[in-house]
Design a protein around this motif. Sequence first.
Motif, mmCIF file in Angstrom:
data_model
loop_
_atom_site.group_PDB
_atom_site.id
_atom_site.type_symbol
_atom_site.label_atom_id
_atom_site.label_comp_id
_atom_site.label_asym_id
_atom_site.label_seq_id
_atom_site.Cartn_x
_atom_site.Cartn_y
_atom_site.Cartn_z
ATOM 1 N N LEU A 176 0.832 -1.195 0.000
ATOM 2 C CA LEU A 176 0.000 0.000 0.000
ATOM 3 C C LEU A 176 0.869 1.248 0.000
ATOM 4 N N ARG A 177 0.358 2.307 -0.657
ATOM 5 C CA ARG A 177 1.003 3.624 -0.624
ATOM 6 C C ARG A 177 -0.041 4.682 -0.299
ATOM 7 N N ARG A 178 0.392 5.733 0.373
ATOM 8 C CA ARG A 178 -0.536 6.812 0.735
ATOM 9 C C ARG A 178 -0.431 7.943 -0.274
ATOM 10 N N VAL A 179 -1.576 8.359 -0.760
ATOM 11 C CA VAL A 179 -1.671 9.497 -1.673
ATOM 12 C C VAL A 179 -2.040 10.731 -0.854
ATOM 13 N N VAL A 180 -1.278 11.790 -0.999
ATOM 14 C CA VAL A 180 -1.513 13.033 -0.262
ATOM 15 C C VAL A 180 -1.696 14.167 -1.266
ATOM 16 N N ILE A 181 -2.825 14.874 -1.143
ATOM 17 C CA ILE A 181 -3.128 16.000 -2.028
ATOM 18 C C ILE A 181 -3.452 17.215 -1.163
ATOM 19 N N ASP A 182 -2.721 18.303 -1.381
ATOM 20 C CA ASP A 182 -2.983 19.548 -0.661
ATOM 21 C C ASP A 182 -4.021 20.366 -1.427
ATOM 22 N N VAL A 183 -5.072 20.817 -0.700
ATOM 23 C CA VAL A 183 -6.189 21.530 -1.319
ATOM 24 C C VAL A 183 -6.337 22.902 -0.658
ATOM 25 N N PRO A 184 -6.081 23.998 -1.371
ATOM 26 C CA PRO A 184 -6.294 25.331 -0.790
ATOM 27 C C PRO A 184 -7.773 25.718 -0.820
ATOM 28 N N ILE A 185 -8.259 26.280 0.284
ATOM 29 C CA ILE A 185 -9.668 26.645 0.421
ATOM 30 C C ILE A 185 -9.757 28.084 0.927
ATOM 31 N N PRO A 186 -10.724 28.901 0.426
ATOM 32 C CA PRO A 186 -10.859 30.284 0.906
ATOM 33 C C PRO A 186 -11.147 30.332 2.405
ATOM 34 N N TYR A 187 -10.713 31.416 3.053
ATOM 35 C CA TYR A 187 -10.912 31.561 4.488
ATOM 36 C C TYR A 187 -12.406 31.624 4.856
ATOM 37 N N GLY A 188 -13.231 32.129 3.970
ATOM 38 C CA GLY A 188 -14.641 32.277 4.294
ATOM 39 C C GLY A 188 -15.466 31.025 4.128
ATOM 40 N N ALA A 189 -14.873 29.923 3.684
ATOM 41 C CA ALA A 189 -15.629 28.696 3.427
ATOM 42 C C ALA A 189 -15.987 27.992 4.739
ATOM 43 N N ASP A 190 -17.040 27.177 4.671
ATOM 44 C CA ASP A 190 -17.459 26.381 5.815
ATOM 45 C C ASP A 190 -16.520 25.172 5.933
ATOM 46 N N ILE A 191 -15.731 25.125 7.024
ATOM 47 C CA ILE A 191 -14.722 24.085 7.177
ATOM 48 C C ILE A 191 -15.358 22.696 7.221
ATOM 49 N N ALA A 192 -16.474 22.552 7.957
ATOM 50 C CA ALA A 192 -17.130 21.256 8.061
ATOM 51 C C ALA A 192 -17.615 20.762 6.705
ATOM 52 N N SER A 210 -10.326 1.091 2.492
ATOM 53 C CA SER A 210 -10.975 1.553 3.726
ATOM 54 C C SER A 210 -10.067 1.458 4.941
ATOM 55 N N GLN A 211 -9.078 0.565 4.888
ATOM 56 C CA GLN A 211 -8.130 0.423 5.986
ATOM 57 C C GLN A 211 -6.707 0.381 5.434
ATOM 58 N N PRO A 212 -5.870 1.309 5.870
ATOM 59 C CA PRO A 212 -6.102 2.437 6.779
ATOM 60 C C PRO A 212 -7.137 3.419 6.209
ATOM 61 N N ALA A 213 -7.868 4.044 7.106
ATOM 62 C CA ALA A 213 -8.959 4.918 6.692
ATOM 63 C C ALA A 213 -8.426 6.214 6.098
ATOM 64 N N PRO A 214 -9.135 6.779 5.109
ATOM 65 C CA PRO A 214 -8.741 8.089 4.566
ATOM 66 C C PRO A 214 -8.967 9.189 5.601
ATOM 67 N N ALA A 215 -8.325 10.331 5.385
ATOM 68 C CA ALA A 215 -8.432 11.434 6.345
ATOM 69 C C ALA A 215 -8.330 12.758 5.610
ATOM 70 N N VAL A 216 -8.993 13.776 6.186
ATOM 71 C CA VAL A 216 -8.909 15.150 5.698
ATOM 72 C C VAL A 216 -8.599 16.035 6.903
ATOM 73 N N VAL A 217 -7.486 16.757 6.868
ATOM 74 C CA VAL A 217 -7.070 17.581 8.007
ATOM 75 C C VAL A 217 -6.726 18.980 7.514
ATOM 76 N N LEU A 218 -6.894 19.953 8.421
ATOM 77 C CA LEU A 218 -6.461 21.316 8.144
ATOM 78 C C LEU A 218 -4.968 21.379 8.413
ATOM 79 N N LYS A 219 -4.204 21.567 7.357
ATOM 80 C CA LYS A 219 -2.756 21.437 7.460
ATOM 81 C C LYS A 219 -2.076 22.718 7.916
#
Length: 300
Positions: A176-192, A210-219
Amino acid sequence: MNDFWETLKTFFDYFVNNTGLVIVRTLAFFVLGLVIIKIIQAITRSATLKSSKLDNSAASFIISIVTVVLYVALVIVVVSSLGFSTAGIIAGFSAVALAIALALKDSLGSLANGVIIIFTKPFKKGDYVQIGDYDGLVQDIRLFNTKILTYDNNEVIIPNSDILSSEMINYSTMPLRRVVIDVPIPYGADIAEVKATIMNSLTSYRYGVSQPAPAVVLKSYQNSALLFSARVWTQNEHYWDTLNDLYEIILLDLQAKGIDIPFNRLDVSLLPSSDATPPIQKASIAARGKGEEEKEGEQK
């Protein structure tokens, strides 16, 4: 005439009992040695090629080493059978080997490193590796060098001594390999909403696991955007498809939710002026006027 036949008989008796016997014995040793070499080669080839712990490169190397040793031993036996001193032969082999070693020390270094690579197996044929500044698929592992094929179809030959002396990454080792993509989002957007949208893109993708589970974090906080990191695991062979597809899928899903990807903008404001003279022309006129005043002062 009787003396001639007696002399000839004596010569043949001496030849058969001494020199002839030596020649026959030597030929017998030589033929028997060739037969034994062929038998040992067949046994070695069968044992190494069938071994699950050795690949084809290691098996070929072992067969070559065994063959060379057997032929050297045969030469020593044949020379000894002829009545020559084996000490001189061994000394001669040692001198030749030393001269070759001094002349080919760099090549022998690569040879030694090739042996280490073959038996320690940091990579194998077909692996995707990065060696120094080059990355690609391993095409062939040789005793002196390794050949890799880059993704733009360039064949790169790397000396084995350079491989073991530089950092190397084998991307094909783990399943398995982990794919990481950085996504820029405007400050006014709804984080949730942003996290839910990106997470849906990851979980619905066909090659994601599904395992390991995917994740989305504010970097991190950027100058003009919030930087989110989308992380998903996939099978090694699907890494590049997953990376390229998710770039497009995430963008389309965010746009469908009305969330735009921010980009740097430059706002330029023009101040109103009652004077129609362009600013650059004004500066030129002012500079010319000041120069004329200084000239008149010098004349006075």
